[in-house]
Scaffold this active site. Structure first.
Site, PDB file in Angstrom:
ATOM      1  N   VAL A  30       0.740  -1.189  -0.139  1.00  0.00           N
ATOM      2  CA  VAL A  30       0.069   0.062   0.048  1.00  0.00           C
ATOM      3  C   VAL A  30       0.808   1.404   0.063  1.00  0.00           C
ATOM      4  O   VAL A  30       0.325   2.404  -0.263  1.00  0.00           O
ATOM      5  CB  VAL A  30      -1.065  -0.029   1.038  1.00  0.00           C
ATOM      6  CG1 VAL A  30      -2.351  -0.913   1.056  1.00  0.00           C
ATOM      7  CG2 VAL A  30      -0.286  -0.094   2.566  1.00  0.00           C
ATOM      8  N   LYS A  31       2.110   1.088   0.170  1.00  0.00           N
ATOM      9  CA  LYS A  31       2.826   2.195   0.007  1.00  0.00           C
ATOM     10  C   LYS A  31       3.399   2.864  -1.208  1.00  0.00           C
ATOM     11  O   LYS A  31       2.951   1.924  -2.138  1.00  0.00           O
ATOM     12  CB  LYS A  31       4.167   1.955   1.109  1.00  0.00           C
ATOM     13  CG  LYS A  31       4.057   1.493   2.482  1.00  0.00           C
ATOM     14  CD  LYS A  31       3.518   2.540   3.440  1.00  0.00           C
ATOM     15  CE  LYS A  31       2.581   1.844   4.587  1.00  0.00           C
ATOM     16  NZ  LYS A  31       3.466   1.082   5.580  1.00  0.00           N
TER      17      LYS A  31
END
Ligand SMILES: *Cc1c(COP(=O)(O)O)cnc(C)c1O
Length: 406
Positions: free
Chosen positions: A196-197
């Site tokens: 998700v980064k």
């Protein structure tokens, strides 16, 4: 029939054919774990963020643990951690048996400021405090110049948790633009490459520093605590044969370490993704601009994220402040209704000091800025593969669910 709409998670990776080819190339090669791509990734990353050294490891959490080890924290010590963060920021301190002094945050930005650091220094854990760990929540920076000035006064180490802030820059005194990761105002900066980064590795983390001693400790603790460098060995007698030559099998372990290495497979993905960082960050900034504009008509029930002056974030999350009670509803109901419309949202974060483990350890604390931020925040979908029209869809759905005119 209505066309099924694509589900929009709050965040996700953007992996393309180039990334896949880079990973496949490693799989066909000679090394799966520590090979040439590990170092290539570290060199490229250090250059990108403007740090002297970078060490990749198996996760952001491992990077935080290594940071605590590298600054020499242990039993009897404590570190200041803002309560508005992911569990791992605090847990990394506990892994070395040090205590966590939770600090409050600004109720609008969710960021810890110098006054919050000062308040934590005055707490019962104050005398043992050895480090402060500012978190760049959502991609915006904590006031690093002020925090580091305070830390210097008190002889504290500074570890930036920049897991949200790859690609962020901020203006410094004198008008300089500072890149997060360059450690201008810190000893260590930590990143995560969870999917998700902004840059994905599968699992992965990075530590940057300008300090040769710190990077030596990080690399050693990352790899079982082993030392092979003849110049760093303690027992010289056993390491060298009678003819004076170094025994090729010899190594020593002055302190036990961990296996926190990152593999060449994961680093191939990280390196390939890093080449696209500028594009990812630009796209995230564009989407944030579109969100801000689309939300304009929904004030005061919905307000865009409060901005940090002089900061140009590589946004990780887009978390507007929403007055759910004024809208006559609750956050859970809003999240469920959005989910039914194919829109994923998340709350970042439930304050860490309220986790039962920490509450049992330190007792209930009053951190009102964090409580207020927590009440209002909701992260909407933000990832580089989103289309402009997705923003319109999310905001229209939010307005409908909150029953707010736009
Ligand atoms: C993601 C994250 C971490 C942990 O990173 P992992 O790679 O998932 O271990 C730590 N701190 C913050 C603020 C994060 O967002």
């Amino acid at each position: 029939m209505k066309k099924p709409t694509r589900f929009l998670p709050y965040g996700r990776q953007a992996v393309d054919e180039e990334d896949i080819a880079a990973v496949v190339e490693v799989l066909r090669g000679d090394w799966l774990t520590t090979g040439p791509v590990v170092e290539a990734f570290e060199i490229a990353f250090a250059e990108k963020v403007g740090a002297r050294y970078a060490a990749v490891c198996s996760s952001g959490t491992a990077a935080l643990h290594l940071a605590s080890l590298a600054v020499g924290m242990g039993k009897g010590d404590a570190a200041i951690v803002p309560t508005m963060t992911f569990l791992a920021t605090a847990n990394g301190v506990r892994y070395v048996d040090a205590e966590v002094a939770f600090a409050d945050v600004d109720s609008n930005t969710g960021l810890m400021g110098a006054a919050h650091v000062q308040a934590a220094l005055n707490s019962p854990l104050g005398p043992g405090i050895k480090a402060v760990i500012p978190v760049h929540l959502n991609g915006q920076t904590a006031p690093m110049a002020e925090i580091s000035a305070l830390a210097r006064q008190r002889g504290l180490k500074v570890i930036e948790d920049a897991c949200h802030a790859l690609g962020t820059t901020y203006g410094d005194e004198g008008g300089d633009s500072v890149s997060v990761g360059s450690c201008r105002h810190s000893d260590i900066t930590v990143f995560s490459f969870h999917p998700v980064k902004t840059v994905a590795m599968g699992e992965g983390g990075m530590i940057t520093t300008n300090d040769a001693e710190i990077i030596e400790r990080v690399r050693r603790f990352r790899n079982h605590g082993m030392v092979r460098d003849p110049e760093r060995l303690s027992d010289m007698k056993e390491a060298f044969a009678p003819d004076g030559k170094f025994e090729p099998w010899y190594y020593d372990m002055p302190e036990p370490g961990f296996n926190y290495r990152a593999s060449d497979i994961n680093c191939a993905l990280g390196l390939s993704q890093l080449r696209k960082l500028d594009r990812f960050v630009t796209r995230r900034r564009e989407l944030v601009g579109l969100y801000d504009k689309a939300l304009e008509g929904m004030a005061p029930i919905v307000r865009p994220p409060a901005r940090v002056e002089g900061c140009d974030p590589g946004w990780h999350l887009y978390a507007p402040r929403i007055d759910f009670s004024a809208a006559g509803t609750g956050r859970a109901a809003v999240m469920r209704s959005l989910q039914a419309k194919g829109i994923g949202t998340q709350v970042h974060y439930r304050p860490v000091h309220r986790q039962s483990y920490y509450e049992k350890r330190y007792g209930a604390a009053s951190l009102p800025g964090a409580e207020k931020y927590y009440t209002h925040c909701l992260s909407l979908p933000l990832f580089s593969a989103m289309e402009d029209s997705d923003v319109g869809r999310v905001v229209a759905a939010l307005a409908e669910v909150l029953e707010v005119d736009r």
